[in-house]
Design a protein around this motif. Structure first.
Motif, PDB file in Angstrom:
ATOM      1  N   LYS A 350       0.806  -1.225   0.000  1.00 47.86           N
ATOM      2  CA  LYS A 350       0.000   0.000   0.000  1.00 47.86           C
ATOM      3  C   LYS A 350       0.837   1.273   0.000  1.00 47.86           C
ATOM      4  N   ALA A 351       2.070   1.209   0.461  1.00 48.25           N
ATOM      5  CA  ALA A 351       2.938   2.390   0.448  1.00 48.25           C
ATOM      6  C   ALA A 351       3.568   2.534  -0.932  1.00 48.25           C
ATOM      7  N   VAL A 352       3.501   3.742  -1.488  1.00 51.30           N
ATOM      8  CA  VAL A 352       3.973   4.014  -2.846  1.00 51.30           C
ATOM      9  C   VAL A 352       4.854   5.261  -2.811  1.00 51.30           C
ATOM     10  N   ALA A 353       5.878   5.283  -3.646  1.00 45.62           N
ATOM     11  CA  ALA A 353       6.765   6.444  -3.729  1.00 45.62           C
ATOM     12  C   ALA A 353       6.349   7.345  -4.887  1.00 45.62           C
ATOM     13  N   ALA A 354       6.732   8.623  -4.792  1.00 40.45           N
ATOM     14  CA  ALA A 354       6.434   9.592  -5.842  1.00 40.45           C
ATOM     15  C   ALA A 354       7.724  10.213  -6.361  1.00 40.45           C
ATOM     16  N   SER A 355       7.662  10.719  -7.594  1.00 36.31           N
ATOM     17  CA  SER A 355       8.838  11.340  -8.193  1.00 36.31           C
ATOM     18  C   SER A 355       8.427  12.529  -9.041  1.00 36.31           C
ATOM     19  N   ILE A 356       9.438  13.320  -9.425  1.00 44.36           N
ATOM     20  CA  ILE A 356       9.189  14.492 -10.272  1.00 44.36           C
ATOM     21  C   ILE A 356      10.433  14.790 -11.094  1.00 44.36           C
ATOM     22  N   ASN A 357      10.235  15.353 -12.271  1.00 41.72           N
ATOM     23  CA  ASN A 357      11.307  15.938 -13.068  1.00 41.72           C
ATOM     24  C   ASN A 357      10.769  17.269 -13.556  1.00 41.72           C
ATOM     25  N   MET A 358      11.232  18.358 -12.935  1.00 40.13           N
ATOM     26  CA  MET A 358      10.591  19.664 -13.078  1.00 40.13           C
ATOM     27  C   MET A 358      11.644  20.764 -13.215  1.00 40.13           C
ATOM     28  N   PRO A 359      11.559  21.513 -14.340  1.00 31.35           N
ATOM     29  CA  PRO A 359      10.822  21.237 -15.570  1.00 31.35           C
ATOM     30  C   PRO A 359      11.471  20.056 -16.311  1.00 31.35           C
ATOM     31  N   PHE A 360      10.708  19.410 -17.179  1.00 32.99           N
ATOM     32  CA  PHE A 360      11.286  18.327 -17.965  1.00 32.99           C
ATOM     33  C   PHE A 360      12.366  18.928 -18.861  1.00 32.99           C
ATOM     34  N   PRO A 361      13.592  18.387 -18.816  1.00 31.73           N
ATOM     35  CA  PRO A 361      14.756  19.076 -19.415  1.00 31.73           C
ATOM     36  C   PRO A 361      14.884  18.915 -20.922  1.00 31.73           C
ATOM     37  N   MET A 362      13.953  19.457 -21.647  1.00 25.71           N
ATOM     38  CA  MET A 362      14.021  19.440 -23.107  1.00 25.71           C
ATOM     39  C   MET A 362      14.385  20.832 -23.597  1.00 25.71           C
ATOM     40  N   LYS A 363      15.258  20.907 -24.554  1.00 24.47           N
ATOM     41  CA  LYS A 363      15.711  22.200 -25.055  1.00 24.47           C
ATOM     42  C   LYS A 363      14.691  22.825 -25.995  1.00 24.47           C
ATOM     43  N   GLU A 364      14.735  24.161 -26.050  1.00 20.52           N
ATOM     44  CA  GLU A 364      13.908  24.880 -27.014  1.00 20.52           C
ATOM     45  C   GLU A 364      14.287  24.455 -28.432  1.00 20.52           C
ATOM     46  N   ASN A 365      13.295  24.372 -29.303  1.00 22.79           N
ATOM     47  CA  ASN A 365      13.502  24.010 -30.713  1.00 22.79           C
ATOM     48  C   ASN A 365      14.121  22.620 -30.873  1.00 22.79           C
ATOM     49  N   SER A 366      13.948  21.782 -29.838  1.00 22.40           N
ATOM     50  CA  SER A 366      14.425  20.415 -29.920  1.00 22.40           C
ATOM     51  C   SER A 366      13.216  19.484 -29.992  1.00 22.40           C
ATOM     52  N   ASP A 367      13.441  18.199 -29.826  1.00 25.14           N
ATOM     53  CA  ASP A 367      12.351  17.227 -29.847  1.00 25.14           C
ATOM     54  C   ASP A 367      12.599  16.169 -28.778  1.00 25.14           C
ATOM     55  N   LEU A 368      11.552  15.423 -28.466  1.00 27.66           N
ATOM     56  CA  LEU A 368      11.619  14.442 -27.383  1.00 27.66           C
ATOM     57  C   LEU A 368      12.623  13.334 -27.686  1.00 27.66           C
ATOM     58  N   LEU A 369      12.685  12.886 -28.913  1.00 29.03           N
ATOM     59  CA  LEU A 369      13.616  11.817 -29.269  1.00 29.03           C
ATOM     60  C   LEU A 369      15.058  12.252 -29.020  1.00 29.03           C
ATOM     61  N   GLU A 370      15.404  13.464 -29.444  1.00 28.85           N
ATOM     62  CA  GLU A 370      16.759  13.967 -29.218  1.00 28.85           C
ATOM     63  C   GLU A 370      17.044  14.086 -27.726  1.00 28.85           C
ATOM     64  N   CYS A 371      16.056  14.574 -26.960  1.00 25.38           N
ATOM     65  CA  CYS A 371      16.227  14.729 -25.515  1.00 25.38           C
ATOM     66  C   CYS A 371      16.504  13.387 -24.848  1.00 25.38           C
ATOM     67  N   LEU A 372      15.693  12.388 -25.140  1.00 27.71           N
ATOM     68  CA  LEU A 372      15.845  11.083 -24.494  1.00 27.71           C
ATOM     69  C   LEU A 372      17.100  10.359 -24.963  1.00 27.71           C
ATOM     70  N   ASP A 373      17.453  10.529 -26.209  1.00 25.55           N
ATOM     71  CA  ASP A 373      18.638   9.848 -26.750  1.00 25.55           C
ATOM     72  C   ASP A 373      19.919  10.358 -26.092  1.00 25.55           C
ATOM     73  N   ASN A 374      19.926  11.630 -25.704  1.00 31.55           N
ATOM     74  CA  ASN A 374      21.117  12.225 -25.080  1.00 31.55           C
ATOM     75  C   ASN A 374      21.043  12.259 -23.553  1.00 31.55           C
ATOM     76  N   TYR A 375      19.983  11.704 -23.005  1.00 31.42           N
ATOM     77  CA  TYR A 375      19.752  11.816 -21.559  1.00 31.42           C
ATOM     78  C   TYR A 375      20.700  10.897 -20.797  1.00 31.42           C
ATOM     79  N   GLN A 376      21.402  11.442 -19.801  1.00 29.12           N
ATOM     80  CA  GLN A 376      22.386  10.675 -19.045  1.00 29.12           C
ATOM     81  C   GLN A 376      22.000  10.490 -17.581  1.00 29.12           C
ATOM     82  N   GLU A 377      21.004  11.223 -17.107  1.00 25.10           N
ATOM     83  CA  GLU A 377      20.643  11.200 -15.694  1.00 25.10           C
ATOM     84  C   GLU A 377      19.392  10.347 -15.485  1.00 25.10           C
TER      85      GLU A 377
END
Length: 553
Positions: A350-377
């Motif tokens: 019944k105990a559940v953990a929560a998480s956040i990524n704020m703001p989601f670290p995507m660059k301006e004029n970029s796209d989600l695929l590029e963001c995730l492909d280069n994501y190291q954290e």
């Protein structure tokens, strides 16, 4: 499709800080003149009503509890239906020399933000206010309007009164048993529920380090007896700072140690009750430790916040709360609170953990695929104390918002090397996120929700974002000007069930086991003896065993 309504309950001053940000965020997401309808079904958490003048209102389906003197300039009846009367201007039929006006407690004048709220010529969302200096209580930055029956004030205890603190679990459970409180509060619960057509359950936001742990636990037990088939999501919140932990002499050190022990006992007793009577519970804090002391603050790469300031820390928790509850608040989804519990609490977890990524670290004029492909954290950061979420054998719900489908990937004629990536074949954000999680987690059941609407962070939300975050919430190559406010941000938040939650419960059990409860008069004289405490600790340890790593999905 019919709306399945939820009633929200808030217990305690810090939970009301979190709740105030949450209701502000929801009010800011209302779209009155947009050609694009909102994805969010606000009827789940809001109710329609009318004032005595016949004016239509739309207010949170909410009951909140706080101590006497904690409301600041806000009246207990609020001012939406009837404006607050100034006693000095009231019309009285007696002669002035026969009338004496007495003020009970210190006055709390409205800050500039609250004054401007009532000025039709000013738009507070476009103004800048120094909330860091003017915020003393949660109502100082309250943008939402409440129904007159929303607020319940505990008259027996005064806010910030060191002589009669509302600090121990038995004080809260004893208060619930008084006929004056239980009759009034339970009647308000019934009134809200009777208005609903398809009531599904409760959001329970509560302080858990003081007597509100006992009060909310007793209310939760009542709800389980009266509404046994309804789902209850409990969100125990823990401040990231306690002023008594700032020590300057031996006396303060001794008192701080006592206060820390009392808080640990309240946490243990509360968690035991939440496990017994809730559908699931999600402890929330931006403090790394959370038990005896909150410990160092959680570090978020793109946030610059003061963890000693409740106005800041509660905003982060509210942003996560608003996001990970979206799945059962969307117009397009038939998902319910009951479904959430069924997904995340198998085998008694019944105990559940929560998480956040704020703001989601995507660059301006970029796209989600590029963001995730280069994501190291890590994709997400825990906001549950003493719990660092892993990447294997999890059951998790991930919600990402604020990224448009047009930002998914580069067009075919500009894709270049992107075309060689397996993820380029994904045709939606949901599909791409699911693929990314499948690659980065092991033996994990992932449920991904995508919401196009970003999180609106206009005033009165604090501007706690790093300088490299642009006005639209995406990472910029240039630092923004200090006077430039961020309007909205993309955000990712999640709920997770895995072995790490067992480690969290074990750490609480270890800390609570060190304490001799008979040495604390607040509990020994409040119907909680050593045997009750031992049983509570045994229950927490049993819950912890449900998270053994031998568990397989």
């Amino acid at each position: 499709m019919s709306t399945k309504e939820i009633l929200t309950l808030q217990f305690g001053h810090y939970s009301n800080f979190v709740g105030t940000h949450w209701w502000n965020l929801q009010d800011l997401s209302f779209q009155y003149n947009s050609s694009i309808p909102s994805e969010i079904n606000h009827d789940v958490l809001y109710r329609e009503g009318r004032t005595n003048k016949g004016e239509v209102t739309f207010t949170p389906r909410l009951l909140l509890v706080d101590l006497k003197g904690s409301l600041g300039s806000l009246s207990e009846e609020c001012d939406l239906y009837e404006p607050k009367i100034d006693p000095s201007k009231a019309q009285i039929n007696w002669h002035n020399n026969q009338v004496q006006v007495q003020q009970v407690g210190p006055s709390h004048s409205k800050n500039q933000f609250q004054q401007d709220l009532n000025d039709p010529n000013k738009c507070v969302l476009e103004q800048s206010y120094d909330f860091e200096k003017t915020t003393k209580v949660w109502s100082d930055f309250l943008y939402s309007r409440f129904h007159p029956r929303t607020i319940e004030t505990i008259k027996e205890y005064q806010y910030c009164n060191e002589n009669t603190p509302f600090d121990a679990f038995p004080l809260g459970s004893a208060l619930w048993k008084t006929s004056q409180f239980i009759d009034d509060f339970s009647d308000k619960i019934r009134s809200y529920i009777e208005e609903c057509d398809h009531f599904q359950g409760f959001h329970f936001l509560t302080d858990c380090t003081n007597a509100f742990s006992g009060l909310s636990s007793s209310c939760l037990e009542f709800i389980r007896d009266e509404y046994d088939r309804k789902s209850v999501l409990v969100l125990p919140v823990i401040p990231s700072y306690f002023s008594d932990n700032l020590i300057s002499n031996d006396n303060e050190k001794s008192q701080s140690l006592i206060n820390d022990s009392v808080r640990v006992i309240n946490l243990a007793l509360g968690f035991n009750q939440f496990n017994t009577n809730s559908s699931l519970f999600v402890p929330l804090s931006v403090g790394c430790k959370g038990w005896r002391q909150p410990g160092p603050k959680r570090v978020f790469k793109n946030l610059e916040y003061d963890n000693k300031m409740a106005y800041h820390s509660s905003a982060i928790l509210a942003a996560a709360l608003d996001t990970f509850t979206l799945k059962h608040r969307l117009k397009s989804s038939a998902f319910t609170l009951s479904d959430l519990g069924a997904d995340l609490t198998r085998s008694g977890r019944k105990a559940v953990a929560a998480s956040i990524n704020m703001p989601f670290p995507m660059k301006e004029n970029s796209d989600l695929l590029e963001c995730l492909d280069n994501y190291q954290e890590p994709l997400y950061h825990s906001i549950t104390p003493n719990c660092d979420i892993g990447s294997r054998r999890l059951m998790q719900h991930i919600t990402i918002r604020g990224i448009k489908e047009g930002q998914l990937k580069k067009p075919l004629d500009k894709a270049q090397k992107q075309r060689e990536l397996p993820a380029y074949r994904a045709n939606s954000i949901q599909e791409m996120m699911a693929l990314y999680l499948a690659y980065t987690t092991d033996a994990t059941a992932n449920n991904v929700t995508v919401v196009q609407e970003a999180l609106n962070v206009k005033s009165p939300f604090p501007q706690i974002f790093a300088k490299n975050i642009g006005k639209n919430g995406f990472i910029s190559d240039h630092n923004r000007l200090s006077e430039t406010r961020i309007d909205s941000i993309p955000l990712l938040a999640g709920l997770h069930s895995g072995s790490e939650i067992g480690e969290m419960l074990e750490s609480l059990h270890t800390e609570a086991r060190k304490i001799k409860i008979n040495r604390f008069h607040q509990f020994a004289g409040g119907d909680i003896d050593r045997d009750d405490y031992e049983e509570c600790l045994d229950n927490i340890f049993t819950l912890r065993e449900n998270y053994e790593d031998s568990y397989l999905i």
